[in-house]
Design an enzyme around this catalytic site. Sequence first.
Site, PDB file in Angstrom:
ATOM      1  N   GLU A  87       0.717  -1.147  -0.078  1.00 49.22           N
ATOM      2  CA  GLU A  87      -0.045  -0.072   0.016  1.00 49.22           C
ATOM      3  C   GLU A  87       0.739   1.115   0.086  1.00 49.22           C
ATOM      4  O   GLU A  87       1.021   2.081   0.928  1.00 49.22           O
ATOM      5  CB  GLU A  87      -0.885  -0.025   1.009  1.00 49.22           C
ATOM      6  CG  GLU A  87      -1.854  -1.356   1.088  1.00 49.22           C
ATOM      7  CD  GLU A  87      -3.083  -1.186   2.063  1.00 49.22           C
ATOM      8  OE1 GLU A  87      -2.836  -0.670   3.144  1.00 49.22           O
ATOM      9  OE2 GLU A  87      -3.966  -2.260   1.874  1.00 49.22           O
TER      10      GLU A  87
ATOM     11  N   GLU B 109      -4.013  -9.298  -1.599  1.00 45.66           N
ATOM     12  CA  GLU B 109      -4.525  -9.063  -0.315  1.00 45.66           C
ATOM     13  C   GLU B 109      -6.041  -8.708  -0.574  1.00 45.66           C
ATOM     14  O   GLU B 109      -6.368  -7.607  -1.083  1.00 45.66           O
ATOM     15  CB  GLU B 109      -3.853  -7.951   0.574  1.00 45.66           C
ATOM     16  CG  GLU B 109      -4.451  -8.090   1.844  1.00 45.66           C
ATOM     17  CD  GLU B 109      -4.041  -6.589   2.671  1.00 45.66           C
ATOM     18  OE1 GLU B 109      -2.563  -6.522   2.520  1.00 45.66           O
ATOM     19  OE2 GLU B 109      -4.700  -6.200   3.396  1.00 45.66           O
TER      20      GLU B 109
END
Length: 485
Positions: free
Chosen positions: A205, A307
């Site tokens: 991220e 994810e």
Amino acid sequence: MSCNDTKTSGKIRMEVSIYETSAKGNKLTEVTEFQKVDSLVTLKLNPEISFQTITGFGGAFTESSAYLLNKLSKANRKLILNAYFSKEGARYSLTRTHMNSCDFSLSNYSYTPVENDKFLEYFTIEEDKDDLIPMIKDALLASEDGFKIFASPWSAAPWMKDNNSWVGGKLLPKYYDTWALFFSKYLDAYKAEGIDIWGFTVENEPHGNGNNWESMHFTPKEMTDFVQFYLGPKLEADGYGDKVILGYDQNRAGLKEWVDEMYRDEASSKYFHGTAIHWYESTYDYFPEALQYAHKKAPNKYLIETEGCVDSEVPHWQDDAWYWKKEATDWGWDWASEEEKYLHPKYAPVNRYARDIIGCLNNWVDGWVDWNMVLDRQGGPNWFENWCVAPVIVDPDADEVYFTPIFYTMAHFSKYIRPGAKVIALENSDERLMATAVQNPDESIAVVLFNEFETPKSISLLLYDKITEFTIEAQAIQTIVIPKK
């Protein structure tokens, strides 16, 4: 009606095996008897037209999951690992783990605890040796086929960053060489433990996570430059040029600007083996246009969901019905702008998984990796108290294990769609029935169907001159396996 007693209408009856998970209570159950219903769907397979090659399906090894396994009895620990990795279980084939700590760790830690250690002379994975490494090793023992592992950092140690913090900030340019060395040292250390790492995502991220837990920010250009000029050459120089490097590693809506930069020219593309994505931009939208764009930009590279989980929720214990109901929302609802809240309605956890995985497979994604494999009844442990749902929930104090419907949902794909399978063409007469199909390396075909709605559907499945007819229940997932001709 049995699926093998069908009137063939001039076609040859096709022998198949059908496995179903449903709101009514089936859990990857083989079904052979069906009630015919009015709604008829025709599905036509064409293995002559194929798309992407499957890399695998699986979940993540986290310190939280590994810690919980260590608190269970040996029998229950083995039960869970066999359920995920054995031939009789879900046969996970693609997995993730974290480098340094993440939100699903018990505390903040790094492999580089000594400040200004530019050459990483004090690099150590000691923190992983009690929980994480034993979990991975035992999973490898449970797996007959083996599985790939890729690793992701959430943050460098604070001393390498411009804000000297675990959360947010950027890697200081003077430590770019050090951070590239970090990946190589990690490979060495895990290899010494008998664990072969398949590859990496460069940064979990890179847009950050709202300044909540471990994070480190990169722009598309910063990450691409780091990979092209530091990480790629370093791994190559250290004999690790075969290790897979996946760029980006965040939500799909941002794909275009990232793949445009990552694959900006031949020199940058050389070191990126593919793109990593997450699903948190929406509870239901799988962003097919963005996936198609990413594939067209780099058609010979990996496109892997690395994810996804139902977050911002405390999992329900021993309550299968909850996982089929539109009762779950997500963290995105809390942070989304008013004009984007429509992307985050409450949505049933099972629906979210089944819809997303099928949507991904139909739009060039070749791997799909869930988040934590095991969490407790609170949805942790998590040092930030960022509670989430996992396919397996445990009560370590009572030594009890709950396999949620999400576990069986994942297994519909991971057990029957094997690495090396090819997604094949499938004509579907009903846009409300989600469907995808692959041909496995052993030439068997697996078809996965998802009926989100309250009414069952009759299915007529055709493969060349063969046919089988059956019914999918309301609110159900089915995997149909057609053996090799």
